[in-house]
Write an enzyme that holds these catalytic residues in place. Structure first.
Site, mmCIF file in Angstrom:
data_model
loop_
_atom_site.group_PDB
_atom_site.id
_atom_site.type_symbol
_atom_site.label_atom_id
_atom_site.label_comp_id
_atom_site.label_asym_id
_atom_site.label_seq_id
_atom_site.Cartn_x
_atom_site.Cartn_y
_atom_site.Cartn_z
ATOM 1 N N ASP A 114 15.785 39.266 -42.314
ATOM 2 C CA ASP A 114 15.052 39.760 -41.074
ATOM 3 C C ASP A 114 15.166 38.730 -40.288
ATOM 4 O O ASP A 114 15.334 37.551 -40.454
ATOM 5 C CB ASP A 114 13.853 40.513 -41.549
ATOM 6 C CG ASP A 114 12.755 39.354 -41.715
ATOM 7 O OD1 ASP A 114 13.156 38.266 -41.665
ATOM 8 O OD2 ASP A 114 11.669 39.661 -41.979
ATOM 9 N N ASP A 294 14.971 49.088 -47.596
ATOM 10 C CA ASP A 294 14.090 47.992 -48.196
ATOM 11 C C ASP A 294 12.740 48.534 -48.099
ATOM 12 O O ASP A 294 12.352 49.187 -47.178
ATOM 13 C CB ASP A 294 14.193 46.587 -47.443
ATOM 14 C CG ASP A 294 13.424 46.672 -46.300
ATOM 15 O OD1 ASP A 294 13.680 47.164 -45.287
ATOM 16 O OD2 ASP A 294 12.298 45.826 -46.281
ATOM 17 N N CYS A 332 12.408 56.010 -68.966
ATOM 18 C CA CYS A 332 13.002 54.398 -68.279
ATOM 19 C C CYS A 332 13.324 53.462 -69.632
ATOM 20 O O CYS A 332 12.767 53.318 -70.347
ATOM 21 C CB CYS A 332 11.853 53.956 -67.469
ATOM 22 S SG CYS A 332 12.019 52.166 -66.704
ATOM 23 N N CYS A 334 13.655 50.234 -68.973
ATOM 24 C CA CYS A 334 13.438 48.671 -68.516
ATOM 25 C C CYS A 334 12.814 48.148 -69.740
ATOM 26 O O CYS A 334 12.039 48.800 -70.641
ATOM 27 C CB CYS A 334 12.585 48.779 -67.325
ATOM 28 S SG CYS A 334 10.611 48.931 -67.264
ATOM 29 N N CYS A 337 8.954 49.405 -70.284
ATOM 30 C CA CYS A 337 9.025 50.935 -71.116
ATOM 31 C C CYS A 337 9.511 50.556 -72.376
ATOM 32 O O CYS A 337 9.039 51.270 -73.284
ATOM 33 C CB CYS A 337 9.798 51.585 -69.971
ATOM 34 S SG CYS A 337 8.662 52.129 -68.596
ATOM 35 N N HIS A 363 8.828 47.259 -63.748
ATOM 36 C CA HIS A 363 9.359 48.504 -63.904
ATOM 37 C C HIS A 363 9.480 49.503 -62.692
ATOM 38 O O HIS A 363 10.436 50.137 -62.466
ATOM 39 C CB HIS A 363 8.015 49.331 -64.475
ATOM 40 C CG HIS A 363 8.237 51.007 -64.506
ATOM 41 N ND1 HIS A 363 9.037 51.495 -65.351
ATOM 42 C CD2 HIS A 363 7.535 51.411 -63.652
ATOM 43 C CE1 HIS A 363 8.831 52.734 -64.969
ATOM 44 N NE2 HIS A 363 8.098 52.800 -63.938
HETATM 45 ZN ZN LIG Z 1 10.071 51.242 -66.995
#
Ligand SMILES: [Zn+2]
Length: 400
Positions: A114, A294, A332, A334, A337, A363
């Protein structure tokens, strides 16, 4: 070339070595269109970005609590850096030694920074705005500082950001106890236009090979936004952002501007909606023709135990999760998870353990990055409208 100097100074980091690539600032192609929504590809000096894209925010040169390797692994394509904070700390002489921000933070992919303006307005309420720029006291040590369009361009050149944002005055929704008037919004928007022209002149003088984006302002006034957009388009910048949304206005006002401005921006240039927002707002933004997003929500909320899932939001502090052996989100993939239960996250939060915010941020970012992957796949298959319906129904269902 800054890029080759960077490769030398960071050579010891091996895989983080910076490759000098194309000589142009940004290439953009639209691959598919559905209504206003677009599937695109943005080519920057440190890599290619498939759009629509969500950009994790790395204020101090770090996406809070997340390793760059984890960002790469989850499929994050571009991260945000913060001009204002990096200028004050560690300062430009340190960043220069690393050839810019990529080498310093160990992220070899594209970076958008920015202009620093937003932080001047939001952090140091006492900033004095003049035609020249913004004068403020550094929140780090109280030193008097002046941020001008030229200085913003010089800092972002040193950072070697792939996408450089113009310095603008972010028009607030409400200030000094009253809603921003049309006259105030006009003055602010016109000042931002004059600053955009100065940014372009300085960006060109510095022979910056990256991409300069302009920012449409105009507050909640459509005709002012159209005037801003028209003048910016005449400057022929590499991309365009919609600023001054998500600045405290009611939701209907934000949706009105989101429905008004993005699709009016040039079709052949990337469009960036700054600071928005919830998963629902991001999908709405895609539907309105936005390519880049963003927001601090995934990391900030993660640190507060607020988790995003396919079936709505989950607050891990709730006592109901004390013995819940299921992962945060069963759909999920990730690391959080795959490896840990809600009960464990609840426990980490109770004990104030560092791993708690780390897993929650991981996550949440994974959720946003994966959501955008699904959005792109839906656009590729020309089934975005159906995807959106399903997404909204799923999110409204609520966490079991
Ligand atoms: Zn997750």
């Amino acid at each position: 070339m800054i890029a080759s100097a960077a490769a030398t100074s960071t050579g010891q980091h091996g895989e983080f070595e910076i490759q000098a690539t194309a000589a142009y600032g940004a290439g953009f192609e639209v691959l598919a269109v559905e209504g206003h929504a677009r599937r695109g590809r943005l080519i920057l000096r440190h890599g290619t970005v498939e759009t629509p894209v969500f950009m994790p925010v790395g204020t101090h040169g770090t996406v809070k609590a997340i390793l760059p390797a984890s960002l790469r692994e989850m499929g994050a394509q571009i991260v945000l850096g913060n001009t204002f904070h990096l200028w004050l700390r560690p300062g430009l002489d340190v960043l220069q030694r690393f050839g810019g921000l990529h080498g310093f933070m160990g992220w070899a992919g594209p970076i958008l920074t920015d202009s620093g303006g937003f932080q001047v307005w939001s952090l140091s309420g006492a900033a004095q705005i003049s035609e020249e720029g913004a004068k403020f006291a550094s929140p780090v040590n109280g030193d008097k500082r002046l941020l001008t369009p030229e200085i913003s361009m010089q800092i972002q050149r040193t950072l070697n950001s792939d996408v450089v944002m113009q310095l603008d005055e972010c028009t607030p929704f409400e200030a000094h106890g009253h809603l921003t008037t049309e006259l105030e919004a006009r003055h602010s928007m016109e000042l931002s236009l004059r600053w955009a022209a100065r940014c372009k002149t300085e960006f060109t003088r510095l022979e910056n090979p990256n991409a300069l984006f302009g920012i449409v302002q105009g507050g909640m006034f459509e005709h002012l936004r159209e005037a801003s957009l028209e003048s910016l388009v005449e400057m022929d910048l590499a991309g365009y952002a919609v600023g001054g949304v998500s600045v405290g206005e009611p939701k209907e006002e934000m949706l009105r501007i989101m429905a008004h401005t993005p699709h009016r921006l040039p079709a052949h240039k990337p469009r960036y909606l700054m600071g928005v927002g919830t998963p629902e707002n991001v999908v709405e933004g895609v539907a309105q023709g936005v390519d880049m997003f963003d927001c601090v929500l995934p990391t900030r909320n993660g640190r507060n135990g607020h988790l995003f899932t396919r079936y709505g939001d989950l607050r891990i502090r709730n006592a109901r999760y004390q013995t819940d052996d299921r992962p945060v989100d069963e759909s999920c993939a990730c690391q959080c998870c795959e490896g840990f239960s809600r009960a464990y996250l609840h426990h980490l939060d109770r004990c104030g353990e560092m791993l708690g915010p780390m897993l929650a941020s991981l996550h949440n970012l994974h959720y946003y990055v994966n959501l955008m992957r699904e959005v792109r796949e839906a656009l590729d298959a020309r089934r975005f409208a159906a995807f959106r319906k399903q997404f909204e129904a799923d999110r409204a269902r609520g966490v079991a």
